[in-house]
Design an enzyme around this catalytic site. Structure first.
Site, mmCIF file in Angstrom:
data_model
loop_
_atom_site.group_PDB
_atom_site.id
_atom_site.type_symbol
_atom_site.label_atom_id
_atom_site.label_comp_id
_atom_site.label_asym_id
_atom_site.label_seq_id
_atom_site.Cartn_x
_atom_site.Cartn_y
_atom_site.Cartn_z
ATOM 1 N N TYR A 76 -21.148 19.784 29.763
ATOM 2 C CA TYR A 76 -20.700 20.562 30.924
ATOM 3 C C TYR A 76 -21.834 20.805 31.931
ATOM 4 C CZ TYR A 76 -16.318 21.625 28.475
ATOM 5 O OH TYR A 76 -15.109 21.541 27.830
ATOM 6 N N LYS B 269 -19.811 14.564 16.365
ATOM 7 C CA LYS B 269 -19.216 13.225 16.403
ATOM 8 C C LYS B 269 -20.372 12.252 16.147
ATOM 9 C CE LYS B 269 -15.584 10.597 17.228
ATOM 10 N NZ LYS B 269 -14.444 10.521 16.322
ATOM 11 N N ASP C 72 -12.758 15.233 15.366
ATOM 12 C CA ASP C 72 -11.334 14.874 15.269
ATOM 13 C C ASP C 72 -10.740 15.396 13.962
ATOM 14 O OD1 ASP C 72 -13.186 13.078 14.233
ATOM 15 O OD2 ASP C 72 -11.976 11.297 14.589
ATOM 16 N N ASP D 208 -15.143 24.480 23.173
ATOM 17 C CA ASP D 208 -14.143 24.903 24.151
ATOM 18 C C ASP D 208 -12.738 24.607 23.604
ATOM 19 O OD1 ASP D 208 -12.864 25.594 26.472
ATOM 20 O OD2 ASP D 208 -13.699 24.000 27.703
ATOM 21 N N ASP E 194 -9.982 27.361 21.392
ATOM 22 C CA ASP E 194 -8.641 27.665 21.905
ATOM 23 C C ASP E 194 -7.573 27.324 20.862
ATOM 24 O OD1 ASP E 194 -9.594 28.615 24.275
ATOM 25 O OD2 ASP E 194 -8.200 27.457 25.505
#
Ligand code: NAD
Length: 360
Positions: free
Chosen positions: A141, A192, A224, A248, A252
């Site tokens: 980000y 990852k 994943d 992020d 959620d």
């Protein structure tokens, strides 16, 4: 010893829910002799109305001087037409960046009394208690270079840089290991590393750090698989730590396992453990001023503040127990009421938590 707390009610339901959390903090202060000194300041739309900007200098100075900050929420349709640079949300982002709040703690707790509110089967989520530790000021980000460029063949190409320095990984690792040590002793680092070198380094550093925390059981999981496991068997997790983007998304998903946004607190911490605490939800303009807002996420944020910044764990435990007691008593605001249960307003809920705390 005095703990200086800055309260930023903000907009919409912010002032209503912060009022209830302040009452609970004051009751905890009396019961546990905490020495709280609570002051308040303007942020967001309410600050724009008075000063023309979402983060007045006086507020930023007060935030820097405080030991901890409790925020309601900012924003609302009244300010949606303003230029992006002075929108209410900029007040929040300005606080996060000025105070270097890199460590985002997002618990996903499902009180057994509310298991019916989740979209998953009650037996899968009842008693869920996960803490997601998300890196908040680095990663893809913020990485440079970034942008949209035009290639030689005239085609446009968008690009971002996923980057973490070793020191950034270590400081979020420390937050996560220490949180795991203070909870169930299990830490799952999500990456990852089969594809992204930046997370190969992430994994190496987490492994190195694990030797300093022999009491914490460290595991690794690809992102994943972590997403899949969160909806398959979420109770296998205690603390999860991950970078900005994965955090992020996963936080959620974890939040929604609990089915009720009005129950979820959060913390954003700097390197010294100073923090800003706020509910995960927004300013809910659709119900503002109607006494319908659930104050529990803000009350639980105040409990997190006592635990993580002010080191007042016993008072934090007592507030969380008081919340559980009022749920046991059957008190529900509209957002968490199921099967036609009678609902109470914001103030009644806050008063009930105070009373459970005082009598607990
Ligand atoms: P929201 O979280 O404010 O509301 C989403 C839905 O959840 C609404 O129906 C609302 O009534 C309900 N809800 C939220 N909190 C509740 C509570 N405590 N009790 C009962 N019901 C509750 O999200 P939104 O509608 O997308 O955003 C509204 C405003 O809030 C926007 O201006 C947005 O920018 C801002 N916002 C601020 C923050 C923040 O301050 N941290 C976070 C998200 C959104």
């Amino acid at each position: 010893m005095t703990h200086n707390i800055l309260v930023l009610p903000g907009d919409g339901i912010g002032p209503e829910i912060v009022t209830e959390a302040e009452k609970v903090l004051q009751a905890a202060d009396v019961k546990f002799n905490l020495g709280l000194n609570i002051t308040s300041a303007l942020v967001g739309g309410s600050a724009i109305d008075v000063t023309g900007g979402p983060l007045p200098e006086a507020t930023l100075d007060a935030a820097k001087a405080a030991d901890a900050i409790l925020l309601g929420a900012v924003g609302g349709p009244k300010w949606d037409g303003l230029d992006m640079a002075i929108r209410p949300e900029k007040g929040l982002l300005g606080l996060r960046s000025n105070l270097k709040l890199f460590g985002n703690l997002r618990p996903a707790i499902l009180y057994p009394q509310l298991a019916d509110a989740s979209s998953l089967k009650p037996e899968i989520v009842s008693g869920l208690d996960i803490l997601i530790v998300r890196e908040l000021t680095g990663g893809i980000y913020f990485g440079q270079p970034r942008g949209i460029r035009v290639l030689d063949n005239g085609e446009r190409q968008g690009y971002n840089t996923y980057i973490y320095a070793e020191s950034e990984i270590r400081r979020i690792g420390k937050v996560a290991f220490e949180a795991a040590r203070a909870r169930g002793g299990k830490l799952c680092s999500v990456d990852k590393a089969n594809v992204l070198e930046v997370t190969v380094l992430w994994r190496e550093i987490m492994d190195e750090m694990a030797t300093d925390y022999p009491d914490v059981e460290l595991s690794h999981m690809y992102v994943d698989n972590a997403a899949m496991q969160l909806v398959r068997a979420p109770k296998q997790f205690d603390v999860m730590v991950t970078g900005n983007m994965f955090g992020d998304i996963l936080s959620d998903a974890a939040a929604m396992l609990t089915g009720s946004i009005g129950m979820l607190p959060s913390a954003s911490l700097d390197e010294a453990g100073k923090g800003m605490y706020e509910p995960c939800h927004g300013s809910a303009p659709d119900i503002a001023g109607q006494g319908k807002a659930n104050p529990l996420a803000t009350i639980l944020s105040a409990a997190m503040m006592l635990r993580y910044t002010l080191n007042e764990g016993a008072a934090a435990d007592a507030i969380e127990t008081a919340v559980s007691v009022v749920l046991d008593q059957g008190l529900r605001t509209a957002d968490i009421s199921a099967n036609g249960m009678q609902t109470v307003d914001t103030k009644t809920m806050g008063d009930a938590v105070v009373s459970a705390l005082v009598n607990g």
